[in-house]
Design a protein around this motif. Structure first.
Motif, PDB file in Angstrom:
ATOM      1  N   LEU A   1       2.543   0.800  -6.209  1.00 39.81           N
ATOM      2  CA  LEU A   1       3.292  -0.446  -6.377  1.00 39.81           C
ATOM      3  C   LEU A   1       3.013  -1.351  -5.179  1.00 39.81           C
ATOM      4  O   LEU A   1       3.129  -0.910  -4.024  1.00 39.81           O
ATOM      5  CB  LEU A   1       4.787  -0.145  -6.478  1.00 39.81           C
ATOM      6  N   VAL A   2       2.674  -2.595  -5.459  1.00 38.78           N
ATOM      7  CA  VAL A   2       2.383  -3.547  -4.392  1.00 38.78           C
ATOM      8  C   VAL A   2       2.971  -4.901  -4.778  1.00 38.78           C
ATOM      9  O   VAL A   2       3.037  -5.234  -5.966  1.00 38.78           O
ATOM     10  CB  VAL A   2       0.864  -3.633  -4.125  1.00 38.78           C
ATOM     11  N   GLN A   3       3.385  -5.651  -3.792  1.00 40.39           N
ATOM     12  CA  GLN A   3       3.956  -6.967  -4.049  1.00 40.39           C
ATOM     13  C   GLN A   3       2.857  -7.981  -4.344  1.00 40.39           C
ATOM     14  O   GLN A   3       1.712  -7.825  -3.875  1.00 40.39           O
ATOM     15  CB  GLN A   3       4.772  -7.431  -2.850  1.00 40.39           C
TER      16      GLN A   3
ATOM     17  N   GLY B   1      -0.324  -8.955  -2.149  1.00 38.03           N
ATOM     18  CA  GLY B   1      -0.672  -7.806  -1.333  1.00 38.03           C
ATOM     19  C   GLY B   1      -2.039  -7.239  -1.645  1.00 38.03           C
ATOM     20  O   GLY B   1      -2.785  -7.779  -2.474  1.00 38.03           O
ATOM     21  N   SER B   2      -2.358  -6.133  -0.969  1.00 41.99           N
ATOM     22  CA  SER B   2      -3.649  -5.486  -1.116  1.00 41.99           C
ATOM     23  C   SER B   2      -3.466  -4.011  -1.422  1.00 41.99           C
ATOM     24  O   SER B   2      -2.452  -3.402  -1.060  1.00 41.99           O
ATOM     25  CB  SER B   2      -4.468  -5.627   0.172  1.00 41.99           C
ATOM     26  N   LEU B   3      -4.476  -3.457  -2.062  1.00 39.48           N
ATOM     27  CA  LEU B   3      -4.477  -2.046  -2.406  1.00 39.48           C
ATOM     28  C   LEU B   3      -5.921  -1.605  -2.568  1.00 39.48           C
ATOM     29  O   LEU B   3      -6.761  -2.378  -3.043  1.00 39.48           O
ATOM     30  CB  LEU B   3      -3.700  -1.807  -3.706  1.00 39.48           C
TER      31      LEU B   3
ATOM     32  N   SER C   1      -7.361  -7.439  -3.249  1.00 39.39           N
ATOM     33  CA  SER C   1      -6.578  -8.306  -2.385  1.00 39.39           C
ATOM     34  C   SER C   1      -6.005  -9.454  -3.207  1.00 39.39           C
ATOM     35  O   SER C   1      -6.439  -9.696  -4.333  1.00 39.39           O
ATOM     36  CB  SER C   1      -7.450  -8.857  -1.249  1.00 39.39           C
TER      37      SER C   1
ATOM     38  N   THR D   1      -1.679  -5.880 -12.956  1.00 36.24           N
ATOM     39  CA  THR D   1      -1.014  -4.624 -13.290  1.00 36.24           C
ATOM     40  C   THR D   1      -1.698  -3.949 -14.469  1.00 36.24           C
ATOM     41  O   THR D   1      -1.884  -4.554 -15.521  1.00 36.24           O
ATOM     42  CB  THR D   1       0.463  -4.878 -13.625  1.00 36.24           C
TER      43      THR D   1
ATOM     44  N   VAL E   1      -1.760   0.885 -11.199  1.00 34.33           N
ATOM     45  CA  VAL E   1      -1.542  -0.160 -10.207  1.00 34.33           C
ATOM     46  C   VAL E   1      -0.506  -1.124 -10.770  1.00 34.33           C
ATOM     47  O   VAL E   1      -0.703  -1.680 -11.855  1.00 34.33           O
ATOM     48  CB  VAL E   1      -2.847  -0.905  -9.879  1.00 34.33           C
TER      49      VAL E   1
ATOM     50  N   VAL F   1       1.773  -4.507  -9.810  1.00 31.63           N
ATOM     51  CA  VAL F   1       1.976  -5.627  -8.897  1.00 31.63           C
ATOM     52  C   VAL F   1       3.273  -6.310  -9.299  1.00 31.63           C
ATOM     53  O   VAL F   1       3.367  -6.945 -10.348  1.00 31.63           O
ATOM     54  CB  VAL F   1       0.806  -6.615  -8.943  1.00 31.63           C
TER      55      VAL F   1
ATOM     56  N   SER G   1       7.313  -7.816  -7.562  1.00 35.10           N
ATOM     57  CA  SER G   1       8.222  -8.004  -6.434  1.00 35.10           C
ATOM     58  C   SER G   1       9.538  -7.295  -6.700  1.00 35.10           C
ATOM     59  O   SER G   1      10.448  -7.319  -5.859  1.00 35.10           O
ATOM     60  CB  SER G   1       8.455  -9.493  -6.193  1.00 35.10           C
TER      61      SER G   1
END
Length: 125
Positions: free
Chosen positions: A11-13, A16-18, A84, A91, A121, A123, A125
């Motif tokens: 989970l990433v905002q 953000g990057s992953l 990035s 998602t 993945v 994405v 908030s």
């Protein structure tokens, strides 16, 4: 037997990057192309990026150009997808795939032969 094992999803905002990874085993992959695909709920699977293992030539779908980078580490038999400026529409379940190109040129975006199990993945908030 080719095996592809993905990892690194999560989970990433937004913004953000992953980085997701794919460890490949079972063959010598010098003649292979490696691809990252994704499939969001209710949508068809689509290619995200691909790379020729031996020469490093890459290809990206338009929606990720400038944001995602595909790379490989020969010594570790690993393919990476650095993501990035992530957006909610990124998602999806991300899949690693391999295709033996033999003597053919180019970076394929379809008809891959081997697939990993996928990594989620998200994405949000």
């Amino acid at each position: 037997q080719v095996q592809l094992v993905e990892s690194g999803g999560g989970l990433v905002q937004p913004g953000g990057s992953l980085k997701v990874s794919c460890v490949a085993s079972g063959r010598a992959f010098g003649t292979y192309a490696m691809g990252w695909f994704r499939q969001a709920p209710g949508k068809e699977r689509e290619v995200v990026a691909a790379i020729r293992w031996n020469i490093g030539t890459t290809s990206y779908t338009d929606s990720v150009k400038g944001r995602f980078t595909i790379s490989r580490n020969n010594a570790e038999s690993t393919v990476y997808l650095q993501m990035s400026s992530l957006k909610p529409e990124d998602t999806a379940v991300y899949y690693c795939a391999a295709k033996d190109m033999r003597l053919r040129a180019g970076v394929p975006t379809s008809q891959y032969d081997y697939w990993g199990q996928g990594t989620q993945v998200t994405v949000s908030s």
